[in-house]
Design a protein around this motif. Structure first.
Motif, PDB file in Angstrom:
ATOM      1  N   LEU A  75      18.913 -22.791 -19.440  1.00 57.22           N
ATOM      2  CA  LEU A  75      18.214 -21.502 -19.409  1.00 57.22           C
ATOM      3  C   LEU A  75      16.851 -21.572 -20.086  1.00 57.22           C
ATOM      4  O   LEU A  75      15.910 -20.904 -19.648  1.00 57.22           O
ATOM      5  N   VAL A  76      16.721 -22.364 -21.145  1.00 54.19           N
ATOM      6  CA  VAL A  76      15.445 -22.411 -21.865  1.00 54.19           C
ATOM      7  C   VAL A  76      14.543 -23.557 -21.399  1.00 54.19           C
ATOM      8  O   VAL A  76      13.498 -23.810 -21.993  1.00 54.19           O
ATOM      9  N   TRP A  77      14.944 -24.227 -20.312  1.00 56.17           N
ATOM     10  CA  TRP A  77      14.121 -25.312 -19.768  1.00 56.17           C
ATOM     11  C   TRP A  77      13.698 -25.035 -18.324  1.00 56.17           C
ATOM     12  O   TRP A  77      13.198 -25.936 -17.634  1.00 56.17           O
ATOM     13  N   LEU A  78      13.876 -23.824 -17.845  1.00 53.79           N
ATOM     14  CA  LEU A  78      13.544 -23.513 -16.457  1.00 53.79           C
ATOM     15  C   LEU A  78      12.033 -23.554 -16.217  1.00 53.79           C
ATOM     16  O   LEU A  78      11.246 -23.213 -17.106  1.00 53.79           O
ATOM     17  N   PRO A  79      11.615 -23.926 -15.007  1.00 52.45           N
ATOM     18  CA  PRO A  79      10.216 -23.722 -14.633  1.00 52.45           C
ATOM     19  C   PRO A  79       9.875 -22.232 -14.722  1.00 52.45           C
ATOM     20  O   PRO A  79      10.733 -21.377 -14.495  1.00 52.45           O
ATOM     21  N   ASP A  80       8.626 -21.922 -15.040  1.00 48.70           N
ATOM     22  CA  ASP A  80       8.237 -20.533 -15.280  1.00 48.70           C
ATOM     23  C   ASP A  80       8.561 -19.607 -14.111  1.00 48.70           C
ATOM     24  O   ASP A  80       8.923 -18.441 -14.317  1.00 48.70           O
ATOM     25  N   ASP A  81       8.444 -20.121 -12.885  1.00 48.06           N
ATOM     26  CA  ASP A  81       8.629 -19.249 -11.721  1.00 48.06           C
ATOM     27  C   ASP A  81      10.093 -18.857 -11.498  1.00 48.06           C
ATOM     28  O   ASP A  81      10.374 -17.982 -10.665  1.00 48.06           O
ATOM     29  N   LEU A  82      11.025 -19.465 -12.241  1.00 49.45           N
ATOM     30  CA  LEU A  82      12.427 -19.122 -12.062  1.00 49.45           C
ATOM     31  C   LEU A  82      12.920 -18.072 -13.056  1.00 49.45           C
ATOM     32  O   LEU A  82      14.044 -17.592 -12.940  1.00 49.45           O
ATOM     33  N   LYS A 139      30.468 -31.741  -3.420  1.00 47.30           N
ATOM     34  CA  LYS A 139      29.770 -30.942  -4.431  1.00 47.30           C
ATOM     35  C   LYS A 139      30.068 -31.458  -5.829  1.00 47.30           C
ATOM     36  O   LYS A 139      29.160 -31.569  -6.667  1.00 47.30           O
ATOM     37  N   HIS A 140      31.327 -31.791  -6.099  1.00 40.87           N
ATOM     38  CA  HIS A 140      31.668 -32.339  -7.415  1.00 40.87           C
ATOM     39  C   HIS A 140      30.931 -33.656  -7.658  1.00 40.87           C
ATOM     40  O   HIS A 140      30.423 -33.900  -8.764  1.00 40.87           O
ATOM     41  N   ALA A 141      30.880 -34.509  -6.651  1.00 39.47           N
ATOM     42  CA  ALA A 141      30.207 -35.796  -6.805  1.00 39.47           C
ATOM     43  C   ALA A 141      28.710 -35.611  -7.006  1.00 39.47           C
ATOM     44  O   ALA A 141      28.088 -36.290  -7.834  1.00 39.47           O
ATOM     45  N   LEU A 142      28.131 -34.702  -6.259  1.00 38.33           N
ATOM     46  CA  LEU A 142      26.704 -34.409  -6.402  1.00 38.33           C
ATOM     47  C   LEU A 142      26.395 -33.990  -7.829  1.00 38.33           C
ATOM     48  O   LEU A 142      25.431 -34.468  -8.448  1.00 38.33           O
ATOM     49  N   HIS A 143      27.217 -33.083  -8.374  1.00 37.78           N
ATOM     50  CA  HIS A 143      26.937 -32.583  -9.722  1.00 37.78           C
ATOM     51  C   HIS A 143      27.273 -33.619 -10.794  1.00 37.78           C
ATOM     52  O   HIS A 143      26.661 -33.603 -11.870  1.00 37.78           O
ATOM     53  N   LEU A 144      28.178 -34.517 -10.505  1.00 39.45           N
ATOM     54  CA  LEU A 144      28.384 -35.646 -11.417  1.00 39.45           C
ATOM     55  C   LEU A 144      27.081 -36.437 -11.537  1.00 39.45           C
ATOM     56  O   LEU A 144      26.625 -36.740 -12.651  1.00 39.45           O
ATOM     57  N   ALA A 145      26.478 -36.771 -10.399  1.00 39.03           N
ATOM     58  CA  ALA A 145      25.235 -37.542 -10.414  1.00 39.03           C
ATOM     59  C   ALA A 145      24.109 -36.760 -11.089  1.00 39.03           C
ATOM     60  O   ALA A 145      23.296 -37.327 -11.828  1.00 39.03           O
ATOM     61  N   ARG A 146      24.056 -35.463 -10.840  1.00 36.87           N
ATOM     62  CA  ARG A 146      23.008 -34.641 -11.465  1.00 36.87           C
ATOM     63  C   ARG A 146      23.167 -34.617 -12.983  1.00 36.87           C
ATOM     64  O   ARG A 146      22.192 -34.782 -13.725  1.00 36.87           O
ATOM     65  N   LEU A 147      24.393 -34.395 -13.453  1.00 44.39           N
ATOM     66  CA  LEU A 147      24.631 -34.344 -14.894  1.00 44.39           C
ATOM     67  C   LEU A 147      24.279 -35.669 -15.565  1.00 44.39           C
ATOM     68  O   LEU A 147      23.679 -35.691 -16.651  1.00 44.39           O
ATOM     69  N   VAL A 148      24.653 -36.765 -14.927  1.00 41.53           N
ATOM     70  CA  VAL A 148      24.321 -38.078 -15.463  1.00 41.53           C
ATOM     71  C   VAL A 148      22.808 -38.233 -15.561  1.00 41.53           C
ATOM     72  O   VAL A 148      22.275 -38.681 -16.593  1.00 41.53           O
ATOM     73  N   HIS A 149      22.109 -37.862 -14.504  1.00 40.91           N
ATOM     74  CA  HIS A 149      20.651 -37.994 -14.488  1.00 40.91           C
ATOM     75  C   HIS A 149      20.001 -37.110 -15.549  1.00 40.91           C
ATOM     76  O   HIS A 149      19.182 -37.581 -16.355  1.00 40.91           O
ATOM     77  N   GLN A 150      20.351 -35.823 -15.570  1.00 39.99           N
ATOM     78  CA  GLN A 150      19.725 -34.907 -16.520  1.00 39.99           C
ATOM     79  C   GLN A 150      20.061 -35.289 -17.962  1.00 39.99           C
ATOM     80  O   GLN A 150      19.190 -35.248 -18.837  1.00 39.99           O
ATOM     81  N   GLY A 151      21.319 -35.633 -18.204  1.00 33.57           N
ATOM     82  CA  GLY A 151      21.702 -36.016 -19.553  1.00 33.57           C
ATOM     83  C   GLY A 151      20.995 -37.270 -20.028  1.00 33.57           C
ATOM     84  O   GLY A 151      20.555 -37.344 -21.184  1.00 33.57           O
ATOM     85  N   ARG A 152      20.869 -38.238 -19.144  1.00 37.09           N
ATOM     86  CA  ARG A 152      20.188 -39.490 -19.505  1.00 37.09           C
ATOM     87  C   ARG A 152      18.724 -39.226 -19.861  1.00 37.09           C
ATOM     88  O   ARG A 152      18.217 -39.738 -20.868  1.00 37.09           O
ATOM     89  N   VAL A 153      18.044 -38.424 -19.037  1.00 41.68           N
ATOM     90  CA  VAL A 153      16.629 -38.130 -19.310  1.00 41.68           C
ATOM     91  C   VAL A 153      16.476 -37.333 -20.604  1.00 41.68           C
ATOM     92  O   VAL A 153      15.595 -37.604 -21.426  1.00 41.68           O
ATOM     93  N   ARG A 159      13.468 -34.107 -23.341  1.00 43.79           N
ATOM     94  CA  ARG A 159      13.057 -33.085 -22.375  1.00 43.79           C
ATOM     95  C   ARG A 159      14.106 -33.017 -21.262  1.00 43.79           C
ATOM     96  O   ARG A 159      14.589 -34.047 -20.794  1.00 43.79           O
ATOM     97  N   LEU A 160      14.425 -31.789 -20.846  1.00 48.28           N
ATOM     98  CA  LEU A 160      15.442 -31.615 -19.806  1.00 48.28           C
ATOM     99  C   LEU A 160      14.793 -31.314 -18.462  1.00 48.28           C
ATOM    100  O   LEU A 160      14.169 -30.259 -18.293  1.00 48.28           O
ATOM    101  N   PRO A 161      14.926 -32.207 -17.476  1.00 50.46           N
ATOM    102  CA  PRO A 161      14.383 -31.934 -16.150  1.00 50.46           C
ATOM    103  C   PRO A 161      15.325 -31.004 -15.378  1.00 50.46           C
ATOM    104  O   PRO A 161      16.514 -31.284 -15.271  1.00 50.46           O
ATOM    105  N   ILE A 162      14.795 -29.927 -14.859  1.00 54.29           N
ATOM    106  CA  ILE A 162      15.605 -28.994 -14.080  1.00 54.29           C
ATOM    107  C   ILE A 162      15.460 -29.296 -12.589  1.00 54.29           C
ATOM    108  O   ILE A 162      16.432 -29.585 -11.907  1.00 54.29           O
ATOM    109  N   ARG A 163      14.249 -29.255 -12.069  1.00 55.51           N
ATOM    110  CA  ARG A 163      14.029 -29.592 -10.656  1.00 55.51           C
ATOM    111  C   ARG A 163      14.120 -31.107 -10.483  1.00 55.51           C
ATOM    112  O   ARG A 163      13.469 -31.869 -11.191  1.00 55.51           O
ATOM    113  N   LEU A 164      14.924 -31.515  -9.529  1.00 54.63           N
ATOM    114  CA  LEU A 164      15.126 -32.939  -9.274  1.00 54.63           C
ATOM    115  C   LEU A 164      14.026 -33.474  -8.372  1.00 54.63           C
ATOM    116  O   LEU A 164      13.654 -32.825  -7.384  1.00 54.63           O
ATOM    117  N   ASP A 165      13.513 -34.648  -8.697  1.00 52.44           N
ATOM    118  CA  ASP A 165      12.418 -35.224  -7.906  1.00 52.44           C
ATOM    119  C   ASP A 165      12.863 -35.629  -6.507  1.00 52.44           C
ATOM    120  O   ASP A 165      12.099 -35.512  -5.547  1.00 52.44           O
TER     121      ASP A 165
END
Length: 227
Positions: A75-82, A139-153, A159-165
């Motif tokens: 919630l506190v790392w969202l891009p301004d437009d969100l 969907k579960h697998a997708l979010h597993l990969a997302r969590l791994v990516h965001q947590g690692r970064v 810094r927490l990336p919200i929008r995925l490249d």
């Protein structure tokens, strides 16, 4: 109830939303301070499904964020437009977002939530199931990969990336796992654990609870009855 900060989170925020995706909203509010003095404390969370929205009382949100909870933290790392609601106290919260972070808690939370996603999809076998189950597994697998990516970064940079490249790569990963490539998900989780072991995180060992406490006390003072 005074809404302090709210915005669009979830798949829309990550860039993963498809034509049928719901729009998820998350926010935090301040209950009247005197409401905490009676027999029945105010409701800690308000959850609705039409629209899909979760609101946490400020104290509960702080506790969730201090624990490293990925959903609350974003919630506190969202891009301004969100952001759909921002107040002075909400902006102050965004400005001290790094105060909530601690290396051990980030590691435990993101790997823990990723592990939960893996256990859900692992129980579904080799991909020979209904289309609806396959969709949920992807969907579960997708979010597993997302969590791994965001947590690692977050662990590596603070810094927490919200929008995925490259959101399509996460979708493709989910579809492969749902088709039966569960070992790929297992390997990703093992690799993530190894990365967390080797990365030297800039995050502190403990969050700055004093800064968080100061903000929360200001919230309580601002929500006292006015003479």
């Amino acid at each position: 109830m005074r809404l302090l900060l709210a915005g669009i989170v979830g798949s829309t925020a990550y860039g993963l939303a498809g034509p049928g995706s719901d729009v998820d909203r998350l926010g935090l509010f301040a209950a009247p301070t005197v409401a905490f003095h009676g027999l029945h404390p105010p409701q800690a969370s308000i959850v609705t499904t039409s629209p899909d929205r979760t609101l946490h009382e400020a104290g509960k949100w702080c506790r969730l964020a201090l624990s490293g909870n990925p959903t609350a933290t974003e919630l506190v790392w969202l891009p301004d437009d969100l952001y759909e609601t921002r107040t002075d106290l909400g902006d102050r919260l965004i400005s001290l977002r790094t105060a909530f972070l601690a290396a051990p808690r980030v590691r435990a939370a993101y790997l823990g939530y990723a592990g939960q996603q893996f256990r859900k999809l692992e129980s579904r076998g080799d991909g020979t199931f209904s289309a609806d189950t396959r969709r949920r597994t992807a969907k579960h697998a997708l979010h597993l990969a997302r969590l791994v990516h965001q947590g690692r970064v977050l662990y590596a940079t603070g810094r927490l990336p919200i929008r995925l490249d490259h959101p399509r790569s996460f979708v493709d990963f989910g579809e492969r796992v749902a088709a039966g490539e569960v070992d790929e998900a297992r390997a990703l989780l093992v690799e993530a654990e190894r990365d967390f072991d080797t990365i030297r995180s800039p995050l502190p060992e403990r969050p700055d609870e004093q800064a968080v406490e100061s903000w929360l006390l200001d919230v309580r003072a601002a929500n006292l009855p006015q003479d």
